[in-house]
Design a protein around this motif. Structure first.
Motif, PDB file in Angstrom:
ATOM      1  N   LEU A   1      -6.721 -36.254 -45.528  1.00  0.00           N
ATOM      2  CA  LEU A   1      -6.508 -35.484 -46.745  1.00  0.00           C
ATOM      3  C   LEU A   1      -7.632 -34.474 -46.844  1.00  0.00           C
ATOM      4  O   LEU A   1      -8.804 -34.841 -46.994  1.00  0.00           O
ATOM      5  CB  LEU A   1      -6.492 -36.401 -47.969  1.00  0.00           C
ATOM      6  CG  LEU A   1      -6.300 -35.737 -49.329  1.00  0.00           C
ATOM      7  CD1 LEU A   1      -4.975 -34.975 -49.404  1.00  0.00           C
ATOM      8  CD2 LEU A   1      -6.392 -36.764 -50.458  1.00  0.00           C
ATOM      9  N   ILE A   2      -7.280 -33.213 -46.724  1.00  0.00           N
ATOM     10  CA  ILE A   2      -8.275 -32.141 -46.819  1.00  0.00           C
ATOM     11  C   ILE A   2      -8.441 -31.791 -48.286  1.00  0.00           C
ATOM     12  O   ILE A   2      -7.567 -31.188 -48.906  1.00  0.00           O
ATOM     13  CB  ILE A   2      -7.841 -30.918 -45.989  1.00  0.00           C
ATOM     14  CG1 ILE A   2      -7.702 -31.303 -44.510  1.00  0.00           C
ATOM     15  CG2 ILE A   2      -8.840 -29.777 -46.157  1.00  0.00           C
ATOM     16  CD1 ILE A   2      -7.161 -30.197 -43.628  1.00  0.00           C
TER      17      ILE A   2
ATOM     18  N   TRP B   1      -5.708 -22.316 -63.421  1.00  0.00           N
ATOM     19  CA  TRP B   1      -5.981 -20.925 -63.026  1.00  0.00           C
ATOM     20  C   TRP B   1      -6.488 -20.796 -61.590  1.00  0.00           C
ATOM     21  O   TRP B   1      -6.312 -19.757 -60.957  1.00  0.00           O
ATOM     22  CB  TRP B   1      -6.979 -20.274 -63.987  1.00  0.00           C
ATOM     23  CG  TRP B   1      -8.360 -20.906 -63.976  1.00  0.00           C
ATOM     24  CD1 TRP B   1      -8.771 -21.988 -64.682  1.00  0.00           C
ATOM     25  CD2 TRP B   1      -9.501 -20.447 -63.246  1.00  0.00           C
ATOM     26  NE1 TRP B   1     -10.092 -22.262 -64.430  1.00  0.00           N
ATOM     27  CE2 TRP B   1     -10.571 -21.331 -63.560  1.00  0.00           C
ATOM     28  CE3 TRP B   1      -9.735 -19.390 -62.367  1.00  0.00           C
ATOM     29  CZ2 TRP B   1     -11.854 -21.184 -63.023  1.00  0.00           C
ATOM     30  CZ3 TRP B   1     -11.011 -19.249 -61.823  1.00  0.00           C
ATOM     31  CH2 TRP B   1     -12.045 -20.132 -62.151  1.00  0.00           C
ATOM     32  N   GLU B   2      -7.074 -21.862 -61.048  1.00  0.00           N
ATOM     33  CA  GLU B   2      -7.600 -21.765 -59.681  1.00  0.00           C
ATOM     34  C   GLU B   2      -6.531 -21.978 -58.612  1.00  0.00           C
ATOM     35  O   GLU B   2      -6.781 -21.695 -57.438  1.00  0.00           O
ATOM     36  CB  GLU B   2      -8.740 -22.760 -59.482  1.00  0.00           C
ATOM     37  CG  GLU B   2      -9.950 -22.441 -60.334  1.00  0.00           C
ATOM     38  CD  GLU B   2     -11.198 -23.118 -59.829  1.00  0.00           C
ATOM     39  OE1 GLU B   2     -11.836 -22.545 -58.928  1.00  0.00           O
ATOM     40  OE2 GLU B   2     -11.525 -24.201 -60.331  1.00  0.00           O
ATOM     41  N   LYS B   3      -5.366 -22.481 -58.998  1.00  0.00           N
ATOM     42  CA  LYS B   3      -4.268 -22.690 -58.034  1.00  0.00           C
ATOM     43  C   LYS B   3      -4.778 -23.350 -56.739  1.00  0.00           C
ATOM     44  O   LYS B   3      -4.656 -22.805 -55.635  1.00  0.00           O
ATOM     45  CB  LYS B   3      -3.548 -21.379 -57.750  1.00  0.00           C
ATOM     46  CG  LYS B   3      -2.806 -20.856 -58.975  1.00  0.00           C
ATOM     47  CD  LYS B   3      -2.032 -19.602 -58.664  1.00  0.00           C
ATOM     48  CE  LYS B   3      -1.137 -19.209 -59.830  1.00  0.00           C
ATOM     49  NZ  LYS B   3      -1.849 -19.044 -61.115  1.00  0.00           N
ATOM     50  N   VAL B   4      -5.315 -24.537 -56.924  1.00  0.00           N
ATOM     51  CA  VAL B   4      -5.954 -25.269 -55.828  1.00  0.00           C
ATOM     52  C   VAL B   4      -4.913 -25.971 -54.964  1.00  0.00           C
ATOM     53  O   VAL B   4      -3.966 -26.568 -55.474  1.00  0.00           O
ATOM     54  CB  VAL B   4      -6.935 -26.314 -56.395  1.00  0.00           C
ATOM     55  CG1 VAL B   4      -7.591 -27.094 -55.260  1.00  0.00           C
ATOM     56  CG2 VAL B   4      -7.995 -25.647 -57.251  1.00  0.00           C
ATOM     57  N   HIS B   5      -5.130 -25.935 -53.646  1.00  0.00           N
ATOM     58  CA  HIS B   5      -4.306 -26.681 -52.699  1.00  0.00           C
ATOM     59  C   HIS B   5      -5.159 -27.718 -51.967  1.00  0.00           C
ATOM     60  O   HIS B   5      -6.252 -27.395 -51.473  1.00  0.00           O
ATOM     61  CB  HIS B   5      -3.693 -25.770 -51.628  1.00  0.00           C
ATOM     62  CG  HIS B   5      -2.998 -24.565 -52.158  1.00  0.00           C
ATOM     63  ND1 HIS B   5      -1.955 -24.632 -53.059  1.00  0.00           N
ATOM     64  CD2 HIS B   5      -3.197 -23.242 -51.910  1.00  0.00           C
ATOM     65  CE1 HIS B   5      -1.538 -23.396 -53.339  1.00  0.00           C
ATOM     66  NE2 HIS B   5      -2.271 -22.547 -52.654  1.00  0.00           N
ATOM     67  N   SER B   6      -4.648 -28.934 -51.894  1.00  0.00           N
ATOM     68  CA  SER B   6      -5.159 -29.938 -50.975  1.00  0.00           C
ATOM     69  C   SER B   6      -4.070 -30.186 -49.932  1.00  0.00           C
ATOM     70  O   SER B   6      -2.906 -29.873 -50.165  1.00  0.00           O
ATOM     71  CB  SER B   6      -5.487 -31.235 -51.722  1.00  0.00           C
ATOM     72  OG  SER B   6      -6.395 -30.985 -52.792  1.00  0.00           O
ATOM     73  N   PHE B   7      -4.454 -30.749 -48.783  1.00  0.00           N
ATOM     74  CA  PHE B   7      -3.486 -30.875 -47.688  1.00  0.00           C
ATOM     75  C   PHE B   7      -3.539 -32.264 -47.076  1.00  0.00           C
ATOM     76  O   PHE B   7      -4.619 -32.767 -46.749  1.00  0.00           O
ATOM     77  CB  PHE B   7      -3.771 -29.830 -46.608  1.00  0.00           C
ATOM     78  CG  PHE B   7      -3.648 -28.410 -47.096  1.00  0.00           C
ATOM     79  CD1 PHE B   7      -2.424 -27.773 -47.121  1.00  0.00           C
ATOM     80  CD2 PHE B   7      -4.763 -27.725 -47.564  1.00  0.00           C
ATOM     81  CE1 PHE B   7      -2.305 -26.468 -47.586  1.00  0.00           C
ATOM     82  CE2 PHE B   7      -4.662 -26.422 -48.028  1.00  0.00           C
ATOM     83  CZ  PHE B   7      -3.423 -25.788 -48.042  1.00  0.00           C
ATOM     84  N   LEU B   8      -2.369 -32.859 -46.904  1.00  0.00           N
ATOM     85  CA  LEU B   8      -2.244 -34.160 -46.262  1.00  0.00           C
ATOM     86  C   LEU B   8      -1.674 -33.972 -44.863  1.00  0.00           C
ATOM     87  O   LEU B   8      -0.571 -33.441 -44.706  1.00  0.00           O
ATOM     88  CB  LEU B   8      -1.335 -35.073 -47.085  1.00  0.00           C
ATOM     89  CG  LEU B   8      -1.162 -36.492 -46.537  1.00  0.00           C
ATOM     90  CD1 LEU B   8      -2.460 -37.277 -46.623  1.00  0.00           C
ATOM     91  CD2 LEU B   8      -0.037 -37.226 -47.274  1.00  0.00           C
TER      92      LEU B   8
END
Length: 260
Positions: free
Chosen positions: A41-42, A25-32
């Motif tokens: 890696l954020i 439900w939080e639709k989380v994004h991490s970024f490389l």
């Protein structure tokens, strides 16, 4: 692009990837972010599944984990990496545990409203957020060198005391963590938050030059920089009407909302 049962991987450009958990439900994004010498890696997601499985496929370079803030949905796979960095104001949270939320609350938030099958390794009854000593401390104005790619750290408290945003000088990408995203409110209504700091941090975003795209940690992947004009107007509106304090509720603007 990678076909994975839990993570959705999207290529932003040849050296930048979003790794998203869209079944939650939080639709989380991490970024490389990949440089010539190392990668950053954020954040590392929810910890429902192991994000290192993805980053191992995307780069052979050593990876520095840059923590936007120490909330459980952003530090989930920190334990899989050797080099972890966090703002000095939240080092103690990373070492001793997140302030203001019980383990029971964190487990409930992590386990609810999931729309795709979770890995067998995930057990909400034993789930615990990462705790450990960081490799290093980040401060406002720090520059992280990846090799022909420089990241600038901005301390942007409000949602949490040590929240940071990361500006990629090469591309103009601004990674805003939980300071700016769309669809759901930006939160500064619980005791560990600070509405005045949040508004000051939003204002600071509008002073960063040459932003080409904004990548928040939730919801829509990629917001056009024109939203910063709206942020500037929202800051003025909230201050003018004395809304910058706990208990004034949800304030809705065209592309984003805040909740105090």
């Amino acid at each position: 692009m990678l076909n994975d049962p839990w993570f959705t991987v999207r290529k932003i450009d040849e050296k930048t990837y979003a790794i998203s958990e869209l079944g939650h439900w939080e639709k989380v994004h991490s970024f490389l972010l990949i440089g010539d010498k190392k990668a950053a890696l954020i954040d590392t997601g929810l910890g429902i599944d192991n994000i290192k499985r993805i980053t191992d496929q995307l780069t052979p370079l050593p990876i520095d984990v840059i923590t936007t803030h120490v909330h459980s949905d952003h530090i989930g796979s920190h334990g899989e990496y050797d080099r972890i960095f966090v703002h000095e104001a939240e080092r103690d949270w990373l070492v001793h545990g997140i302030v203001g939320l019980s383990l029971e609350q964190i487990r409930q938030n992590t386990a609810r409203d999931i729309t795709i099958p979770v890995p067998e390794s995930f057990d909400p009854n034993t789930y615990k957020p990462f705790q450990g000593e960081p490799t290093g401390i980040l401060k406002d104005g720090d520059r992280v060198e990846l090799g022909n790619r420089t990241l600038i750290i901005y301390h942007t408290p409000g949602h949490s005391p040590g929240h940071i945003v990361i500006f990629d000088e090469e591309t103009g990408y601004l990674f805003t963590g939980d300071l700016l995203y769309d669809e759901t409110p930006i939160y500064a209504f619980y005791p560990t938050t600070n509405p005045a700091d949040l508004v000051n941090s939003l204002e600071r975003l509008t002073q960063i030059n040459h932003v080409s795209m904004i990548y928040g940690a939730h919801n829509t992947l990629g917001l056009l920089p024109e939203i910063l004009d709206e942020v500037k107007n929202a800051v003025e509106y909230l201050r003018k009407h004395d809304f910058v304090r706990f208990g004034t509720g949800v304030h809705t603007f065209h592309r984003f909302r805040v909740q105090f």
